[in-house]
Design a protein around this motif. Structure first.
Motif, PDB file in Angstrom:
ATOM      1  N   ASN A  29       0.771  -0.981   0.095  1.00  0.00           N
ATOM      2  CA  ASN A  29       0.339  -0.206  -0.043  1.00  0.00           C
ATOM      3  C   ASN A  29       1.255   1.126   0.019  1.00  0.00           C
ATOM      4  N   ASP A  30       2.408   1.304   0.668  1.00  0.00           N
ATOM      5  CA  ASP A  30       2.759   2.086   0.697  1.00  0.00           C
ATOM      6  C   ASP A  30       3.809   2.687  -0.070  1.00  0.00           C
ATOM      7  N   ASN A  31       4.232   1.316  -1.274  1.00  0.00           N
ATOM      8  CA  ASN A  31       4.660   1.501  -2.984  1.00  0.00           C
ATOM      9  C   ASN A  31       4.544   0.894  -3.699  1.00  0.00           C
ATOM     10  N   PRO A  32       2.611   0.473  -4.253  1.00  0.00           N
ATOM     11  CA  PRO A  32       2.679  -0.603  -5.015  1.00  0.00           C
ATOM     12  C   PRO A  32       3.679  -1.057  -5.804  1.00  0.00           C
ATOM     13  N   ALA A  33       4.340  -0.383  -6.864  1.00  0.00           N
ATOM     14  CA  ALA A  33       5.338  -0.176  -7.363  1.00  0.00           C
ATOM     15  C   ALA A  33       6.440  -1.380  -7.646  1.00  0.00           C
ATOM     16  N   PHE A  34       7.467  -0.320  -6.695  1.00  0.00           N
ATOM     17  CA  PHE A  34       8.191  -1.028  -5.786  1.00  0.00           C
ATOM     18  C   PHE A  34       8.080  -2.359  -5.270  1.00  0.00           C
ATOM     19  N   PRO A  83      10.693 -11.301   0.437  1.00  0.00           N
ATOM     20  CA  PRO A  83      11.680 -10.021   1.812  1.00  0.00           C
ATOM     21  C   PRO A  83      10.657  -9.105   2.503  1.00  0.00           C
ATOM     22  N   ARG A  84      11.639  -8.695   3.129  1.00  0.00           N
ATOM     23  CA  ARG A  84      11.345  -7.722   3.520  1.00  0.00           C
ATOM     24  C   ARG A  84      11.386  -6.379   3.319  1.00  0.00           C
ATOM     25  N   VAL A  85      11.070  -5.569   2.831  1.00  0.00           N
ATOM     26  CA  VAL A  85      10.957  -4.143   1.704  1.00  0.00           C
ATOM     27  C   VAL A  85      11.651  -3.014   2.317  1.00  0.00           C
ATOM     28  N   TYR A  86      12.234  -2.509   2.353  1.00  0.00           N
ATOM     29  CA  TYR A  86      12.952  -1.259   3.410  1.00  0.00           C
ATOM     30  C   TYR A  86      13.523  -0.139   1.824  1.00  0.00           C
ATOM     31  N   ASP A  97      20.026  10.402  -0.513  1.00  0.00           N
ATOM     32  CA  ASP A  97      19.765  10.872  -1.920  1.00  0.00           C
ATOM     33  C   ASP A  97      20.471  10.408  -2.755  1.00  0.00           C
ATOM     34  N   SER A  98      21.803   9.405  -2.311  1.00  0.00           N
ATOM     35  CA  SER A  98      22.815   8.682  -2.768  1.00  0.00           C
ATOM     36  C   SER A  98      22.130   7.723  -3.105  1.00  0.00           C
ATOM     37  N   PRO A  99      22.268   7.072  -4.716  1.00  0.00           N
ATOM     38  CA  PRO A  99      21.845   5.584  -5.017  1.00  0.00           C
ATOM     39  C   PRO A  99      22.867   4.246  -5.294  1.00  0.00           C
ATOM     40  N   ASN A 100      21.668   3.368  -3.814  1.00  0.00           N
ATOM     41  CA  ASN A 100      22.632   2.930  -4.062  1.00  0.00           C
ATOM     42  C   ASN A 100      21.290   1.568  -2.790  1.00  0.00           C
ATOM     43  N   ALA A 101      22.003   0.358  -3.306  1.00  0.00           N
ATOM     44  CA  ALA A 101      20.489  -0.578  -1.958  1.00  0.00           C
ATOM     45  C   ALA A 101      21.595  -2.017  -2.111  1.00  0.00           C
ATOM     46  N   PHE A 102      20.942  -2.321  -1.197  1.00  0.00           N
ATOM     47  CA  PHE A 102      22.241  -3.532  -0.264  1.00  0.00           C
ATOM     48  C   PHE A 102      20.575  -4.564  -0.364  1.00  0.00           C
ATOM     49  N   ALA A 103      21.026  -6.637   0.447  1.00  0.00           N
ATOM     50  CA  ALA A 103      20.324  -6.657   0.629  1.00  0.00           C
ATOM     51  C   ALA A 103      20.789  -7.162   2.524  1.00  0.00           C
ATOM     52  N   THR A 104      20.031  -7.831   3.215  1.00  0.00           N
ATOM     53  CA  THR A 104      20.567  -8.682   4.823  1.00  0.00           C
ATOM     54  C   THR A 104      19.918  -9.392   4.827  1.00  0.00           C
ATOM     55  N   ALA A 146      16.505  -3.010   0.970  1.00  0.00           N
ATOM     56  CA  ALA A 146      16.748  -1.702   0.760  1.00  0.00           C
ATOM     57  C   ALA A 146      17.371  -1.119  -0.215  1.00  0.00           C
ATOM     58  N   ALA A 147      16.780  -0.600  -0.281  1.00  0.00           N
ATOM     59  CA  ALA A 147      16.669   0.580  -1.079  1.00  0.00           C
ATOM     60  C   ALA A 147      16.677   2.117  -1.516  1.00  0.00           C
ATOM     61  N   THR A 148      17.811   2.816  -1.534  1.00  0.00           N
ATOM     62  CA  THR A 148      17.851   4.540  -1.239  1.00  0.00           C
ATOM     63  C   THR A 148      16.616   5.444  -1.864  1.00  0.00           C
ATOM     64  N   GLU A 149      16.127   6.471  -1.282  1.00  0.00           N
ATOM     65  CA  GLU A 149      15.424   7.264  -2.416  1.00  0.00           C
ATOM     66  C   GLU A 149      16.228   7.633  -3.358  1.00  0.00           C
ATOM     67  N   GLY A 150      17.731   7.901  -3.545  1.00  0.00           N
ATOM     68  CA  GLY A 150      18.070   7.990  -4.311  1.00  0.00           C
ATOM     69  C   GLY A 150      18.006   7.685  -5.550  1.00  0.00           C
ATOM     70  N   ILE A 151      17.779   6.284  -5.349  1.00  0.00           N
ATOM     71  CA  ILE A 151      17.686   5.036  -6.436  1.00  0.00           C
ATOM     72  C   ILE A 151      16.930   5.074  -7.155  1.00  0.00           C
ATOM     73  N   LEU A 152      15.502   5.043  -6.493  1.00  0.00           N
ATOM     74  CA  LEU A 152      14.072   5.267  -6.874  1.00  0.00           C
ATOM     75  C   LEU A 152      14.140   6.109  -7.696  1.00  0.00           C
ATOM     76  N   ARG A 153      14.649   7.806  -7.815  1.00  0.00           N
ATOM     77  CA  ARG A 153      14.554   8.430  -9.046  1.00  0.00           C
ATOM     78  C   ARG A 153      15.468   8.340  -9.769  1.00  0.00           C
ATOM     79  N   ILE A 154      16.144   7.259  -9.782  1.00  0.00           N
ATOM     80  CA  ILE A 154      17.179   7.908 -10.958  1.00  0.00           C
ATOM     81  C   ILE A 154      17.400   6.547 -12.410  1.00  0.00           C
ATOM     82  N   LEU A 155      17.176   5.544 -11.485  1.00  0.00           N
ATOM     83  CA  LEU A 155      16.518   4.287 -12.263  1.00  0.00           C
ATOM     84  C   LEU A 155      15.535   4.911 -13.093  1.00  0.00           C
ATOM     85  N   SER A 156      15.591   3.620 -13.923  1.00  0.00           N
ATOM     86  CA  SER A 156      14.207   3.054 -14.768  1.00  0.00           C
ATOM     87  C   SER A 156      13.911   1.958 -14.229  1.00  0.00           C
TER      88      SER A 156
END
Length: 285
Positions: free
Chosen positions: A65-70, A86-89, A94-101, A111-121
């Motif tokens: 409900n928070d972010n259906p697309a992602f 998995p749980r999604v975070y 603003d720095s584009p990056n992501a990781f798993a744990t 987890a993904a940063t707000e920055g990576i959600l903005r700049i990638l297709s």
């Protein structure tokens, strides 16, 4: 298969290095104590590292409900990979990056940063998150924990060997042999922990190559991941992650820490150009 063999070989080298240092100390007691300490430290890290790192970066969990697309993208990729959801975070950076744990696929988080959600297709983001799910599928968190256990044990043994050499050399009945023993022990105390750190980083780089390969298979588009890596490499230099910690840098898809020259030897990530080259070769196949 090559990356798996390389990882096994490097873990074997770490084991042999630790045993050799234990023999130099002169007994099994000190080695056993240091090893048990390292195991205890990494056992705690293995079970609680996900909470620690997510809290460290202020990650907030998101639902469909928070972010259906992602969230929907992660579910589709997890289904393709044959993994539990998995749980999604999302990280407020603003720095584009992501990781798993997470300690295993049943207790994983991506987890993904707000920055990576903005700049990638959407296709590029799918490649990145497939890479992170590949880490979960390949149980890379377990592998990195084992490597950290041995590297930590070697470092502790190095400290024990250094103090033992300094305080024990003077009790030698043969001055020349005592001097040689002191020099050799001190050299081993310095070189062995450095070698263990380099081996641990080599394992991390090997697992990144494997995650790229597996991630490309999961999303089905190696070039999408290749384009994402190229974009992330450039963008992360423009907007660095200033809150990044060296202890968690190996978890991110691109190194959040900057450095060049000699520092590339100590990098937990393989060269970006080689990662992209391998993905482009996979696309041609």
């Amino acid at each position: 298969m090559v990356n798996t063999f390389k990882t096994t070989l490097l873990l074997t080298l770490l084991t042999l290095l630790m045993v050799a240092m234990g023999n130099l100390i002169g007994g099994t007691t000190g080695m056993a104590v240091a090893f048990l300490m390292a195991v205890a430290m990494n056992f705690f890290s293995y079970w609680y590292s996900d909470r620690i790192v997510l809290g460290m970066y202020g990650a907030r969990e998101v639902t469909f409900n928070d972010n259906p697309a992602f969230h929907g993208m992660i579910r589709r990729l997890a289904d393709r990979a044959g993994l539990p959801m998995p749980r999604v975070y999302i990280l407020p950076s603003d720095s584009p990056n992501a990781f798993a744990t997470g300690r295993n696929p049943e207790h994983a988080a991506v987890a993904a940063t707000e920055g990576i959600l903005r700049i990638l297709s959407p296709e590029e983001l799918e490649g990145v998150m497939a890479h992170e799910l590949a880490h979960v599928k390949n149980r890379d968190i377990l592998v990195s924990t084992i490597a950290a256990t041995f590297a930590g044990a070697v470092s502790m043994l190095g400290n024990m060997l250094q103090w033992g050499a300094m305080f024990g050399a003077g009790r030698s009945s043969d001055e020349d042999n005592g001097g040689h023993s002191l020099i050799g022990s001190l050299a081993m105390a310095i070189i062995a922990p450095l070698a263990a750190m380099l081996i641990q980083m080599a394992i991390s780089r090997s697992r990144e190559y494997l995650a790229d390969e597996t991630g490309a298979d999961i999303c089905g588009r190696p070039l999408s991941l290749a384009r994402a890596l190229a974009k992330l490499q450039q963008a992360s230099q423009v907007v660095p992650m200033r809150e990044a910690s060296p202890a968690s840098a190996h978890m991110f898809i691109v190194n959040p820490l900057t450095g060049g020259g000699l520092m590339t030897l100590f990098s937990t990530h393989p060269p970006m150009e080689e990662r992209i080259r391998r993905l482009e070769a996979a696309a041609r196949r």
